[in-house]
Design a protein around this motif. Structure first.
Motif, PDB file in Angstrom:
ATOM      1  N   UNK A  84      25.537 -12.286 -48.883  1.00  0.00           N
ATOM      2  CA  UNK A  84      24.302 -11.539 -49.050  1.00  0.00           C
ATOM      3  C   UNK A  84      24.015 -10.877 -47.727  1.00  0.00           C
ATOM      4  N   UNK A  85      23.372  -9.715 -47.772  1.00  0.00           N
ATOM      5  CA  UNK A  85      22.940  -9.207 -46.479  1.00  0.00           C
ATOM      6  C   UNK A  85      21.573  -8.548 -46.607  1.00  0.00           C
ATOM      7  N   UNK A  86      20.783  -8.733 -45.579  1.00  0.00           N
ATOM      8  CA  UNK A  86      19.479  -8.081 -45.501  1.00  0.00           C
ATOM      9  C   UNK A  86      19.510  -7.233 -44.246  1.00  0.00           C
ATOM     10  N   UNK A  87      19.877  -5.954 -44.397  1.00  0.00           N
ATOM     11  CA  UNK A  87      20.053  -5.139 -43.192  1.00  0.00           C
ATOM     12  C   UNK A  87      18.794  -5.046 -42.334  1.00  0.00           C
ATOM     13  N   UNK A  88      17.628  -5.088 -42.982  1.00  0.00           N
ATOM     14  CA  UNK A  88      16.415  -4.875 -42.204  1.00  0.00           C
ATOM     15  C   UNK A  88      16.238  -5.932 -41.128  1.00  0.00           C
ATOM     16  N   UNK A  89      16.484  -7.194 -41.477  1.00  0.00           N
ATOM     17  CA  UNK A  89      16.358  -8.229 -40.459  1.00  0.00           C
ATOM     18  C   UNK A  89      17.720  -8.561 -39.855  1.00  0.00           C
ATOM     19  N   UNK A 144      17.444 -19.798 -43.142  1.00  0.00           N
ATOM     20  CA  UNK A 144      16.413 -19.187 -43.968  1.00  0.00           C
ATOM     21  C   UNK A 144      16.797 -19.242 -45.440  1.00  0.00           C
ATOM     22  N   UNK A 145      18.068 -18.957 -45.705  1.00  0.00           N
ATOM     23  CA  UNK A 145      18.477 -18.960 -47.105  1.00  0.00           C
ATOM     24  C   UNK A 145      18.589 -20.377 -47.644  1.00  0.00           C
TER      25      UNK A 145
END
Lengths: 499, 489
Positions: B69-74, B136-137
């Motif tokens: 999974x990736x959350x580019x914003x953070x 976090x995940x």
């Protein structure tokens, strides 16, 4: 140089507002002429005008996002249009469209036959749009007043209900009082600085914090305090929240949905503009004020909600708790907190509208009345299981349980709070969110776990409400997978705002 | 060697696929729903066995690592992977989910579709919890399990008290974990990452470690559960449906222990050493107090729930000895407890399905009416008290031996708790299985049917293997645990 050349670009930039204004005038004349025509047998126009207003808002939304001038101060520095205002205006327009959608069914069955209902919503939306782009204390005041005056009428719209009248009156008296405070604060600021423009004030306040023993300093402090308190009244933050449960309870339910979602966007946008830009150099002053109000709202809102028996009052207190979180975000005062605030606002509005579409969609089959008490919700898990599942997910999201969007809203907000090292407030905040979880899961408990002997039979949910419920649920679930567009645009807005 | 590129990802997505298929099945065909979900979970289990086969014993590194999974914003890129510590938790999850579905094959009569969906969803989330390499995940999935579990206890629970039980479960967990969330956010604000592999290379200042450790402790101790915050456990266990109790005791409690091993000990070593006496004290109290409380329970499920508290006390003691033997012992005890106490709950479920009560007083002379059941029940009772030859003996011995090196007093207390364990276990069996048949209460009876027998059989086999030749399990853990211990020192 004639008038129109002078304001050449200005009119292009405010096209959405101009369009709404014109549309209001046209719809008003259309309604007045057509609904009083005896040859057409005095047609009831409320639903018709609502649909027309819906499309007006939609076109205004298109005009708003199609705005090609990225940043501009217009009308002699009275208004500003930049990516931030475009973003918040777009959200305001979209959520007002949803608000109109979820009130269609209610209008039909509760015999709201006067077409002015949606026109008042349009007027208040116009006020909010002006509020968002206001760049001067005067235009700020005018925007707030246009918004509030429409609200007073809307709160009292159910003429034959005592509660509604009470709501309108209470809202009017306290609203007028807070407007007085706002005017007083503005005049103090004007008196001690000689200016009303946000930019001018911001420039003047830089470095003024050092001269804390002068007379004008304390005058400005009093001015800022009064303006802040007036605005805290408007969003119903804790010590100034007394009006909100009564108003929410008395107002017609679609109007409650409207009150609890849309004006919060406009006012929080104003907060961001005012405190992150104009008054930013007095952060030590307003940070404490907002922290106090935030903690009081979170704690008091979540505790008082435990004792509520009516759904709308419960939602009023839940709104107070949420305003508490947002004020915590305002108090942390960084770019991260702008992002956190905007994301939280968007998610909050989605959740609130989803919940209210459920409240408005569940009509008793026989009496066509809506659920009022919490205990009315018993057995919905058995009679309408899909709806109950959807609402449970919305409520879990309001609690802030992870894979749902509500969690991410809280997460980004608290990330900002932790960045600003407001540890005690953050701990109080999350603990009050646990207390808040108590009353949200009470609704789930009522729907699923408890069984009473009387089963209420509901009408099938009407199309508009079920669409809104579905959209809201979809957005809440999908946020986990794809939130980047929203996050990045919020971040860009935050950066541009603090340049 | 042959590579299986996305085996973990398929473990996570397969149950979700199953959910999708189940959703499409019409409500009036419950058998198809059950079959589809059972096969989904079984296939997941067989795929997860490949993990064990392909596992490289020689390295402490994470294996089967994949981008998840990736959350580019953070700026977050989340990876999943297993090492010697988490491998068996994944296997335990995939092992228990089909058992749960089988155990409630006939006993669940309302909302069958939703029930199966809830269990498949929990299975997927639990694999996420044990494999995700991001704090976090981990938190996200850890909390997400609240939603299905809350509904399982509340909707399919047995009595009116279930509402109270589900509330307690929900609120206790939430109070602890929101503090953990704040710690994680602070961690992110300080370091800019929440990746476990990166964080384990960072040393936090002692003050921060203390804060983080306490915040994590608030959340994990509720899940383990340690003594002052264990009250939700007997409630939730006794009110949940049988399969719910199995999942709770079998896997959900292990998330706490896993969290300690994965986050608290390696990332905050100074604080862990500083707070060791606290953990020892609370665990010793747990062992003694829970064992004594167990003696006076009248509800069999509550009894087993309290014995879980006692066993998890052993686990936390072993973990905080911070040597290889202790940590491996506690890992193995978590596994063994996951199987033994799940089987005990299944045992209770069997007689509850037949006689609709869990009060011990109503039972007597089960050996006469249900001989096969009595044998299996006896086996697990003996396993629960730690008879040599069963799994618990090995782990408790390892933990006591490890504790003996660091703290003799705690060893004595824990060992005494073991004696109490024998007391309550045998007394329970004595009351329920021996004695005369109470014909006034029991008028018709039936021994285990084939389905129930095959639910118990794998548990029996695993318990025996773990008790006789634990090296099969321990050799997987060796290098990872050794790496962990080296990190602390």
């Amino acid at each position: 140089m004639n008038f129109f050349n002078f304001f050449e670009n200005d009119f292009i930039v405010v096209l959405p507002e101009l369009f709404i204004t014109t549309a209001i005038i046209f719809l008003l004349s259309y309604g007045v002429i057509y609904s009083t025509s005896s040859s057409y047998n005095y047609p009831i126009l409320s639903v018709n005008v609502s649909w027309l207003s819906f499309f007006v808002l939609f076109i205004a939304f298109l005009l708003c996002i199609g705005n090609f001038l990225s940043s501009m101060v217009i009308f002699n520095n009275l208004l500003i249009v930049d990516p931030f205002t475009t973003f918040t205006k777009a959200i305001i327009l979209l959520s007002s469209m949803l608000c109109i959608l979820i009130s269609l069914n209610y209008m039909e069955y509760n015999k709201i036959n006067t077409f002015e209902y949606t026109l008042l919503i349009l007027l208040s939306v116009l006020g909010m749009l002006l509020l968002v782009s206001s760049y001067d204390l005067l235009s700020l005041y005018l925007g707030v007043e246009l918004m509030s005056l429409s609200f007073y009428i809307l709160a009292a719209y159910k003429r034959n209900s005592e509660f509604s009248g009470e709501a309108g009156l209470k809202y009017f008296i306290l609203g007028a009082f807070s407007s007085g405070l706002l005017l007083f604060g503005s005049s103090m600021l004007y008196g001690f600085t000689g200016m009303t423009n946000f930019e001018d004030i911001a420039k003047l306040l830089v470095g003024l914090g050092a001269m804390s023993d002068t007379v004008s300093y304390s005058g400005i402090v009093i001015g800022i305090l009064f303006v802040s308190i007036a605005l805290l009244f408007k969003v119903a933050a804790a010590p100034f929240h007394m009006w909100s449960p009564d108003v929410y309870e008395g107002a017609p339910t679609p109007i409650t949905a409207f009150f609890s979602s849309v004006p919060k966007i406009a006012l929080l946008a104003l907060y961001i503009r005012l405190y992150f830009y104009t008054f930013f150099d007095f952060i030590t002053l307003w940070q404490e004020l907002f922290l106090t109000c935030a903690i009081l709202s979170m704690v008091w809102g979540s505790i008082a909600a435990l004792a509520q028996k009516r759904v709308k009052r419960l939602m009023a207190y839940s709104g107070i708790v949420n305003i508490g979180y947002m004020l915590l975000g305002v108090a942390s005062g960084t770019i991260t907190s702008i992002v956190g605030l905007l994301v939280y606002l968007v998610i909050y509005v989605i959740m609130t509208l989803g919940f209210f579409s459920f409240m408005l969609g569940m009509q008793n089959y026989k009496t066509t009345s809506l659920n009022v008490y919490l205990t009315d919700l018993t057995n919905i898990g058995k009679t309408n299981s899909t709806v109950a599942l959807a609402v449970s997910l919305i409520l879990f999201s309001m609690i802030g349980l992870p894979p749902l969007a509500g969690f991410f809203g809280k997460m980004y907000l608290f990330l900002a709070v932790m960045n600003s090292e407001l540890y005690a407030a953050a701990i109080l905040g999350v603990l009050s969110s646990v207390v808040a979880a108590f009353y949200y899961i009470r609704i789930i408990k009522l729907m699923y776990f408890e069984s009473s002997k009387t089963f209420t039979l509901y009408k099938p949910m009407d199309a508009a409400n079920s669409y809104v419920l579905g959209i809201s649920l979809f957005l809440l679930i999908i946020f986990f997978v794809s939130s980047d567009a929203l996050l990045f645009s919020c971040h860009r807005i935050g950066l541009l705002l603090s340049l | 060697m042959f590579e299986y590129p996305s085996i973990l990802l398929s473990l996570i997505t397969l149950p979700l696929l199953g959910i999708f298929v189940v959703l499409l099945i019409p409500q009036n065909n419950p058998n198809l729903v059950k079959t589809v979900s059972l096969w989904t979970s079984l296939i997941t289990f067989f795929i997860s066995l490949v993990l064990w086969l392909q596992f490289d014993l020689s390295t402490p590194k994470y294996q089967f690592v994949e981008h998840f999974f990736s959350v580019p914003y953070v700026n977050m890129n989340v990876f999943i992977g297993v090492d010697g510590i988490s491998l068996f938790f994944v296997l335990l999850t995939t092992f228990l989910i089909p058992l749960c579905l089988l155990a409630s094959w006939d006993s669940i009569k309302i909302n069958i579709k939703e029930y199966n969906i809830a269990f498949l969803f929990m299975g997927s989330l639990l694999i996420c919890v044990f494999t995700v390499l991001d704090v976090l995940f981990f938190y996200i999935f850890f909390e997400a399990i609240l939603i299905p579990m809350f509904l399982v206890v509340g909707i399919w629970g047995s009595r009116e008290r279930k509402i109270r039980a589900s509330y307690q479960f929900f609120i206790y967990t939430l109070v602890g974990s929101v503090l953990m969330l704040l710690a994680i956010l602070t961690m992110y604000a300080q370091t800019g990452t929440t990746d476990v592999q990166v964080l384990s290379t960072i040393t936090f200042s002692t003050d921060l470690q203390m804060f983080f450790w306490l915040a994590f402790f608030a959340s994990l101790a509720v899940k383990v559960p340690m003594v002052p915050v264990h009250l939700w456990l007997p409630e939730a266990h006794s009110e949940a449906p049988t399969a719910g109790s199995v999942i709770l005791a079998g896997i959900l409690l292990k998330m706490g222990g896993y969290g300690f091993l994965r986050f608290s000990i390696p990332m905050f070593p100074d604080a862990s050493i500083y707070f060791t006496p606290l953990v020892y004290t609370l665990s010793a109290i747990a062992v003694m107090y829970a064992s004594l409380t167990t003696l006076r329970q009248v509800d069999i499920k509550r009894l087993i729930a309290y014995s879980s508290v006692a066993h998890m006390g052993f686990v936390t003691i072993g973990m905080f000895t911070m040597n290889i033997q202790g940590i491996e012992g506690s890992l193995l005890l978590m596994l063994s407890h996951g199987i033994v106490s799940s089987a005990l709950f299944l045992c209770v479920g069997v007689i509850y399905d037949r006689h609709k009560t869990r009060i011990i007083n109503y039972y007597s002379g089960l050996t006469v009416t249900m001989p096969l059941y009595s044998i299996i029940f006896l086996f697990f009772i003996l396993a629960n008290m730690g008879l040599p030859g069963t799994s618990s003996f090995v782990c408790e011995f390892m933990i006591l031996a490890a504790t003996f090196k660091s703290n003799i007093f705690i060893t004595v207390l824990a060992a005494t708790g073991g004696v109490f364990g024998a007391a309550y276990s045998l007394w329970l069996y004595n009351r329920a299985a021996f004695g005369n048949i109470r014909l006034s209460y029991i008028d018709n009876f039936q021994d285990l049917d084939r389905r129930e027998f095959f639910v118990f059989l794998p548990c029996v086999i695993l318990t025996l293997i773990m008790g006789i030749y634990p090296e099969v399990f321990l050799n997987v853990m060796h290098s990872s645990v050794q790496h962990l211990v080296e990190q602390i020192q």
